[in-house]
Design a protein around this motif. Structure first.
Motif, PDB file in Angstrom:
ATOM      1  N   GLU A 180      -0.191  -9.664  -5.209  1.00 33.11           N
ATOM      2  CA  GLU A 180       0.517 -10.691  -4.449  1.00 33.11           C
ATOM      3  C   GLU A 180       0.247 -10.546  -2.948  1.00 33.11           C
ATOM      4  N   LYS A 181       0.252 -11.676  -2.257  1.00 29.45           N
ATOM      5  CA  LYS A 181       0.082 -11.689  -0.813  1.00 29.45           C
ATOM      6  C   LYS A 181       1.278 -11.048  -0.119  1.00 29.45           C
ATOM      7  N   THR A 182       1.053 -10.542   1.087  1.00 30.87           N
ATOM      8  CA  THR A 182       2.133  -9.874   1.825  1.00 30.87           C
ATOM      9  C   THR A 182       3.246 -10.834   2.199  1.00 30.87           C
ATOM     10  N   ASN A 183       2.934 -12.111   2.337  1.00 31.67           N
ATOM     11  CA  ASN A 183       3.976 -13.084   2.702  1.00 31.67           C
ATOM     12  C   ASN A 183       4.708 -13.640   1.486  1.00 31.67           C
ATOM     13  N   GLY A 184       4.353 -13.151   0.298  1.00 27.78           N
ATOM     14  CA  GLY A 184       5.024 -13.602  -0.911  1.00 27.78           C
ATOM     15  C   GLY A 184       4.577 -14.960  -1.415  1.00 27.78           C
ATOM     16  N   GLU A 229     -14.453  -9.602   5.154  1.00 28.09           N
ATOM     17  CA  GLU A 229     -13.046  -9.919   5.334  1.00 28.09           C
ATOM     18  C   GLU A 229     -12.197  -8.658   5.266  1.00 28.09           C
ATOM     19  N   ALA A 230     -11.057  -8.690   5.966  1.00 32.71           N
ATOM     20  CA  ALA A 230     -10.061  -7.617   5.885  1.00 32.71           C
ATOM     21  C   ALA A 230      -8.947  -8.069   4.948  1.00 32.71           C
ATOM     22  N   ILE A 231      -8.569  -7.202   4.015  1.00 36.56           N
ATOM     23  CA  ILE A 231      -7.539  -7.522   3.027  1.00 36.56           C
ATOM     24  C   ILE A 231      -6.300  -6.667   3.297  1.00 36.56           C
ATOM     25  N   GLN A 232      -5.135  -7.294   3.206  1.00 40.06           N
ATOM     26  CA  GLN A 232      -3.868  -6.592   3.395  1.00 40.06           C
ATOM     27  C   GLN A 232      -2.947  -6.875   2.205  1.00 40.06           C
ATOM     28  N   PHE A 233      -2.294  -5.834   1.706  1.00 39.59           N
ATOM     29  CA  PHE A 233      -1.245  -5.995   0.694  1.00 39.59           C
ATOM     30  C   PHE A 233      -0.393  -4.735   0.694  1.00 39.59           C
ATOM     31  N   THR A 234       0.779  -4.812   0.129  1.00 42.16           N
ATOM     32  CA  THR A 234       1.670  -3.650   0.074  1.00 42.16           C
ATOM     33  C   THR A 234       1.355  -2.799  -1.153  1.00 42.16           C
ATOM     34  N   GLU A 235       1.722  -1.525  -1.081  1.00 45.29           N
ATOM     35  CA  GLU A 235       1.562  -0.661  -2.245  1.00 45.29           C
ATOM     36  C   GLU A 235       2.385  -1.174  -3.417  1.00 45.29           C
ATOM     37  N   GLU A 236       3.581  -1.706  -3.122  1.00 46.85           N
ATOM     38  CA  GLU A 236       4.417  -2.241  -4.198  1.00 46.85           C
ATOM     39  C   GLU A 236       3.710  -3.370  -4.936  1.00 46.85           C
ATOM     40  N   ALA A 237       3.034  -4.257  -4.185  1.00 47.50           N
ATOM     41  CA  ALA A 237       2.310  -5.364  -4.810  1.00 47.50           C
ATOM     42  C   ALA A 237       1.150  -4.852  -5.667  1.00 47.50           C
ATOM     43  N   PHE A 238       0.477  -3.821  -5.191  1.00 47.72           N
ATOM     44  CA  PHE A 238      -0.638  -3.245  -5.949  1.00 47.72           C
ATOM     45  C   PHE A 238      -0.147  -2.653  -7.266  1.00 47.72           C
ATOM     46  N   PHE A 239       0.924  -1.852  -7.206  1.00 46.99           N
ATOM     47  CA  PHE A 239       1.428  -1.221  -8.429  1.00 46.99           C
ATOM     48  C   PHE A 239       2.053  -2.244  -9.371  1.00 46.99           C
TER      49      PHE A 239
END
Length: 324
Positions: free
Chosen positions: A128-132, A222-232
């Motif tokens: 999921e994206k960081t902005n939800g 490109e630079a990719i951003q996401f949270t660890e919670e989203a990854f897991f």
């Protein structure tokens, strides 16, 4: 091939080296793994239809059955070597492509762990994206890498493009290298490695090759951003759903939670009505954390949550999931 039968397999793996001062060189190795190790990859890797259809009862069991069917139908064995099954010769090229896609994905999961200590591997477009606002549907022109990995030991991210086919195809390797190179950074760090992993057949026997791409100009990346919670969540949510839909086949043994998934025998030589059981387990605490959708707790306390007493004869993944 019957993946629920205890057996050791061997495949030839080529690792290409672009850092050599003499140019592109290769290192060949014989990779040995067990049926349960490959089965772990089948269970935990790639459930891409979860975004395409609404949830329904037994969905995850049917997905697992389908993936197991593809693996056992596409592959056969000769001694400890894996080879292409003769039974798929009549399929047309598009049907064979589906099987090759899944084989490449399963074996990339296994190979990335064995050769690069990648503990987790999940599809980029399930994160999921960081902005939800939905998932990371990342496209850089026509190039998009398949999967993102995490190496726990040094907390590094990796990028993997999985390729599968009947033959070794240089054009597919080049394209896979471009796809792997499309991500310049993950959460501010350079991916290590960024690689394409191709599985193919040489004289009918399964082989693999890993290639890391040449460096590209930053403007093409490109630079990719996401949270660890989203990854897991992307990694564990399909597994949690597989557990929770099992009903009375979910059992608790001490600190462990385990399911027994009934699947039919697919290859020739077994009666159609005959079934076997695949046992998948994790710690009770991990399952409760997943059922509560508390991925923030998982990200913070996963060493404790993943601690488990592995049953005798089972294969334990570094993700805390065991297969027996």
């Amino acid at each position: 091939m019957i993946l629920t039968e205890d057996k050791k397999y061997t495949m030839s793996l080529e690792m290409e080296d672009r850092e050599s001062t003499t140019g592109l060189t290769s290192k060949n190795t014989e990779l040995e793994f067990s049926n349960k190790e490959l089965l772990h990859a089948v269970v935990t890797c790639g459930m891409p239809i979860q975004r395409m259809t609404a949830g329904f009862f037994s969905k995850k069991r049917l997905e697992l059955t389908y993936k197991l069917f593809l693996a056992e139908t596409a592959l056969d064995t000769e001694g400890d070597r894996i080879k292409k099954a003769k039974r798929i010769a009549y399929l047309d090229s598009s049907e064979k492509s589906v099987m090759s896609y899944y084989m490449g994905m399963f074996l990339t999961k296994l190979i990335s762990k064995r050769m690069y200590d990648t503990d987790y591997l999940t599809h980029l477009n399930l994160i999921e994206k960081t902005n939800g606002d939905g998932f990371i549907d990342f496209f850089n022109s026509e190039w998009r890498p398949d999967m993102i990995g995490l190496q726990e030991a040094d907390q590094t991210w990796s990028v993997w493009e999985a390729k599968g086919g009947s033959n070794r195809r240089e054009q597919a390797l080049k394209k896979g290298s471009q796809q792997a190179a499309a991500i310049a950074s993950i959460n501010g760090t350079i991916p290590s490695p960024a690689a394409v992993c191709m599985t193919y057949y040489d004289h009918g026997f399964l082989c693999g090759v890993i290639r890391e791409p040449e460096k590209l100009e930053e403007k093409n990346r490109e630079a990719i951003q996401f949270t660890e919670e989203a990854f897991f969540r992307a990694y564990y949510k399909p597994i949690c759903e597989l557990f929770t839909e099992q009903g009375t086949r979910l059992h608790f043994h001490g600190k462990n939670a385990e399911i027994s998934v009934a699947v039919p025998y697919f290859p020739d030589g077994k009666r159609e009505e005959e079934e076997r059981m695949i046992h998948v387990g994790m710690s009770r605490d991990l399952l409760f954390c997943l059922m509560e959708n508390d991925y923030k707790k998982l990200a913070a306390d996963r060493k404790k949550l993943l601690h488990i007493s592995c049953p005798e004869g089972a294969f334990m993944g570094s993700d805390g999931i065991y297969i027996r």
